[in-house]
Design an enzyme around this catalytic site. Structure first.
Site, short mmCIF file in Angstrom:
data_model
loop_
_atom_site.label_atom_id
_atom_site.label_comp_id
_atom_site.label_asym_id
_atom_site.label_seq_id
_atom_site.Cartn_x
_atom_site.Cartn_y
_atom_site.Cartn_z
N HIS A 248 36.35 33.01 36.31
CA HIS A 248 37.66 33.44 35.88
C HIS A 248 38.84 32.29 36.44
O HIS A 248 39.39 32.56 37.31
CB HIS A 248 38.28 34.77 36.75
CG HIS A 248 39.43 35.51 36.38
ND1 HIS A 248 40.61 35.10 36.05
CD2 HIS A 248 39.60 36.82 36.31
CE1 HIS A 248 41.64 35.72 35.87
NE2 HIS A 248 41.23 37.01 35.86
N GLU B 92 38.39 31.68 30.72
CA GLU B 92 37.26 32.27 31.54
C GLU B 92 35.94 32.33 30.78
O GLU B 92 35.80 32.82 29.77
CB GLU B 92 37.45 33.78 32.15
CG GLU B 92 38.88 33.92 32.81
CD GLU B 92 39.45 35.32 32.80
OE1 GLU B 92 38.50 36.15 32.85
OE2 GLU B 92 40.84 35.58 32.85
C1 BG6 Z 1 41.94 38.87 33.41
C2 BG6 Z 1 42.25 40.06 32.81
O1 BG6 Z 1 40.68 38.45 33.20
O2 BG6 Z 1 42.30 39.16 34.64
C3 BG6 Z 1 43.59 40.68 32.94
O3 BG6 Z 1 41.96 39.99 31.19
C4 BG6 Z 1 43.80 40.98 34.31
O4 BG6 Z 1 43.69 42.02 32.08
C5 BG6 Z 1 43.45 39.70 34.90
O5 BG6 Z 1 45.36 41.19 34.40
C6 BG6 Z 1 43.91 39.56 36.48
O6 BG6 Z 1 43.05 40.58 36.99
P1 BG6 Z 1 43.28 40.63 38.62
O7 BG6 Z 1 42.48 41.95 38.80
O8 BG6 Z 1 43.06 39.35 39.15
O9 BG6 Z 1 44.65 41.02 38.87
#
Ligand code: BG6
Length: 286
Positions: free
Chosen positions: A155, A260
């Protein structure tokens, strides 16, 4: 170049080659810095990130496993699985000619009872830092006797000068699912480069292996390559979502973009007993 074992703000490995910075935390096997000498940081890290056990770090490369978001059917917690908030075992550090490689391991015995993923597994995260690139490889092996299915994502938060001028090349004509649309299950078709004018949260069906983030504001391009990944997620929370996140500054959204390498939903990975799958991502400048 020498590296240090650090304990602040979390335990991990840090190297400062010249003016640059390479960093990884044991918590989540979380790569948080890749800044080659003389360059601005390439990985983005929020000034409001939490650095505490059980909390996800906001920035760098959170490792998403074994489910993405709330999981394929929804409702799973913690969001994005337990890997990013687990403490991984640091297995090896190697330094050669200014390059640094760190290898981590996580298995089912280290993550407590997981009713939503009751499967024997062994995972490795290998990060290679060099002046040319940061390489992340996430491998999962089924150490049990029955098949299992998982979702994953590297991510990666990229630092940009101004998202309003950024474009992402390499996803033209790809199908994507827009998580901000009234019907997030409706397929859409990418037309030309991806540009940003509002909240963007898309899952591309993309195993093409490479794209380019063009950032005129900082006069640079970030190349993102990958393998073992059938989806690319592109995310910027924009104003309202940014304000709603406690660990994300209200004014930070123009300075970041997530790209990602993922395997999500219909593209989740199924492993037979003994089988291994590896998802990789390489980030470089130029
Ligand atoms: C992304 C998702 O990968 O991660 C989003 O597609 C999400 O929908 C984002 O808001 C952040 O997620 P988190 O759990 O780290 O706040």
């Amino acid at each position: 170049m020498t590296y240090q074992i650090t304990t602040e703000p979390l335990p991990g490995v840090l190297a400062r080659p010249g003016t640059g910075c390479y960093g990884v935390f044991d918590h989540g096997a979380h790569v948080w810095a890749w800044q080659p000498d003389g360059a601005r940081p390439v990985l983005w890290l929020s000034e409001h990130s939490r650095f505490a056990e059980g909390q996800a770090v906001r920035g760098g490369v959170p490792l998403i496993f074994p489910w993405f978001g709330p999981g394929p059917q929804g409702g799973l917690k913690p969001a994005h699985g337990f890997a990013r908030t687990s403490v991984w075992s640091r297995e090896a550090i190697a330094e050669l000619n200014g390059d640094l490689t760190v290898r981590y391991r996580l298995d089912d015995s280290m993550v407590g009872e997981q009713p939503n993923f009751p499967h024997p597994f062994s995972a490795t995260l290998t990060v290679g830092f060099s002046a040319a690139a940061v390489d992340v490889a996430f491998g999962v092996t089924n150490t049990g006797t029955v098949p299992f299915t998982y979702e994953d994502a590297l991510h990666t938060y990229l630092a940009v000068g101004d998202i309003l001028g950024v474009s992402v090349e390499g996803l033209d004509a790809m199908t994507y699912y827009d998580k901000t649309a009234a019907d997030p299950a409706a397929p859409c078709l990418q037309d030309g480069p991806v540009t940003f004018a509002r909240e963007t949260d898309r899952i591309y069906v993309d195993d093409s292996g490479g794209l380019l983030v063009v950032d005129p504001s900082w006069s640079r391009q970030i190349r993102v390559e990958k393998s073992g990944s059938a989806n690319t997620v592109v995310w910027n929370p924009w104003t309202v979502k940014a304000a709603a996140m406690a660990d994300f500054g209200d004014e930070e959204w123009p300075t970041m973009l997530c790209v990602e390498a993922a395997n999500i939903g219909a593209n989740a990975v199924t492993l037979a007993p003994g089988e291994t799958h590896v998802t990789t991502q390489r980030v470089s400048l130029g």
